[in-house]
Scaffold this active site. Sequence first.
Site, mmCIF file in Angstrom:
data_model
loop_
_atom_site.group_PDB
_atom_site.id
_atom_site.type_symbol
_atom_site.label_atom_id
_atom_site.label_comp_id
_atom_site.label_asym_id
_atom_site.label_seq_id
_atom_site.Cartn_x
_atom_site.Cartn_y
_atom_site.Cartn_z
ATOM 1 N N PRO A 194 55.916 92.546 76.238
ATOM 2 C CA PRO A 194 55.917 93.890 75.659
ATOM 3 C C PRO A 194 57.256 94.617 75.612
ATOM 4 O O PRO A 194 57.315 95.750 75.153
ATOM 5 C CB PRO A 194 54.970 94.659 76.591
ATOM 6 C CG PRO A 194 55.098 93.980 77.897
ATOM 7 C CD PRO A 194 55.380 92.537 77.613
ATOM 8 N N CYS A 195 58.349 94.006 76.078
ATOM 9 C CA CYS A 195 59.523 94.861 76.284
ATOM 10 C C CYS A 195 60.160 95.418 75.024
ATOM 11 O O CYS A 195 60.893 96.378 75.093
ATOM 12 C CB CYS A 195 60.564 94.204 77.183
ATOM 13 S SG CYS A 195 61.334 92.763 76.498
ATOM 14 N N GLY A 196 59.902 94.872 73.850
ATOM 15 C CA GLY A 196 60.490 95.484 72.651
ATOM 16 C C GLY A 196 59.498 96.292 71.857
ATOM 17 O O GLY A 196 59.848 96.929 70.854
#
Lengths: 243, 356
Positions: A194-196
């Site tokens: 999910p980091c972007g």
Amino acid sequence: MFSAINSRWNCSGLQQVMDVLHWDGTLSAQDFRIGAFAFAQEWESLNLGFPPWSWVLCPKHPCLASPEEGYLSLENICISRPNEEDIHQISQIDNGEEQTGCSGDENFVDNATLVQSSHHELHYCDFHIVYSSIFRVPVLYFRAYCSDGRPLLLDEIEKELPVCSSKELSESKWTFITQEEHPYLKRPWYKLHPCGTNEWMKLLFLSHTANPKFEAVPELYLLSWFSVAGQVFGLRIPSKISN
Amino acid sequence: MEAQKYVWEGAIPLQIHLHESQVTALPPPPPALILAPRIGYMPLLASLIKPYFSSTLPPGVDTIWFDYNGIPLKWYVPTGVLFDLLCPEPERPWNITVHFRGYPGNVLIPCEGEDSVKWSFINSLKEAAYIMNGNCKNVMNMSQSDQSELWNSVMNGNLEAYQRVSSKLKLATFDDEYRTLCSQKSQQSFGETDLTAQVNTGRVPIRLYVLSIREDFDDLDEMPRIDCWEKISYINRPVEIHQEDTCFTLHDALKTLLPELFSDESLTNVKLGGVDFQDAVRNPNEDVSSDKVVEDHGKNAHKHPEAGHISSGGEIKLIRIQGIEPKLEIPFSWVANNLINPDYFLHICVYVKVAQ
């Protein structure tokens, strides 16, 4: 700056809207819940030929005062693409030509039997959409397996994905797959990291509307999010923002 | 910082036994005695352990994994945390079983050696960066050489090298009185270190492990053995520190994480040990600077814990961070600056007795 935006987005549950320019691309846990139900409803009305998403409630721990959490679940989806041999056999049946290998009623065509008889093993996938309280975005968790239940490894799964997906997965910095313990089921699952997500969600909303004052409402969030995330698996839905 | 040095030097003595199913020749090989760094990860010990057992292993591909009392050890959890969590009454040496076959893929995420551990570490770091800075750009934009240097410094336990690279990441640190008072590099004179708070909110990345026990016990050695991970709840939730609140203690932090276990500002029968580095291999005559901190802040604490009250959620029996049972009056910012792991997460183990 970040925490200021954070707390504004957080402060009230329903109808917490913000114009897209000042939005950080994330949503609160409450809004995730709203968005999840809206998404599930819209999915059904789209009539894509898939079963509906179900909402699974998570058991509460005795010591922890967390509000009730849940996630969206869609299971037993066949992700195998029929190979050319199968398609040929199926079209032969349609033309009323000689059937190959099937016994029984000539009027009844069982496509599944046809596919299996060509030794092409079917692969299935379970999808869970889980909220990440750290990244404040939905996360797509998935696991794939054969019809006999044997779990599939990532390279076997990647073979079933649309060609452009696997290429993008290896090249894109927005989407990559990691293997992690499912936050509720405690078993190894794969997930789209999910980091972007918050960044491309903001870009998605910005690019779909000419109006900078457009409000990023929770109901649209999951639909738009899935219109991108689902593409990795060839699941296409319209993003619905440009209304 | 002295305390970080002790954390990095901390190690767990392991006595590693080969699982009986993998012994091909009698007598079985003697156990391997290995000193495992607290801040390290179990699979990284493979190269140290294999030589002890390679002659007795059956032919085939080796995939290393460990268990303690039948519980498979999660390889992505730092070794020190596994020990603090699964061994409430510290066992020295810690008796672990090693396997090279039969990887339990239905319960343990696959580990393909050092690379898997490295990526897990980097992903944790990204998560911590996101929590502290609101994005993980600084980690994602790390050069290849920086990334390698950072990872190697963790594998080798080289704090200086680690600090060199990690300072480039510009991850937030939390203001704490001790740091300001002791900073020798600071240009400010004592009179200037005015603690007018910066109006700043910091978020501390936390991995909280709560072990719930339903049975009655008074001492740790009476505690029933943990036999499965289901008894351990894992909470991944940051704690916010408001810089203007200079008295935000560890107790306050735990209260925000586990509100049901704290009521009326009073504590239950928490074992209030002093700062006690149980596992660090160090000279016992050395001055433990952090002890001094605890003393100083203990005097200034405005909340004094009371024993005896049991809240409805359960009773906290023990709190452990880096093998220490810290005094709950310690300023949380000190804990956040000094007891974190290299991935910038603070791992906290809590033992709770729940109502039956």
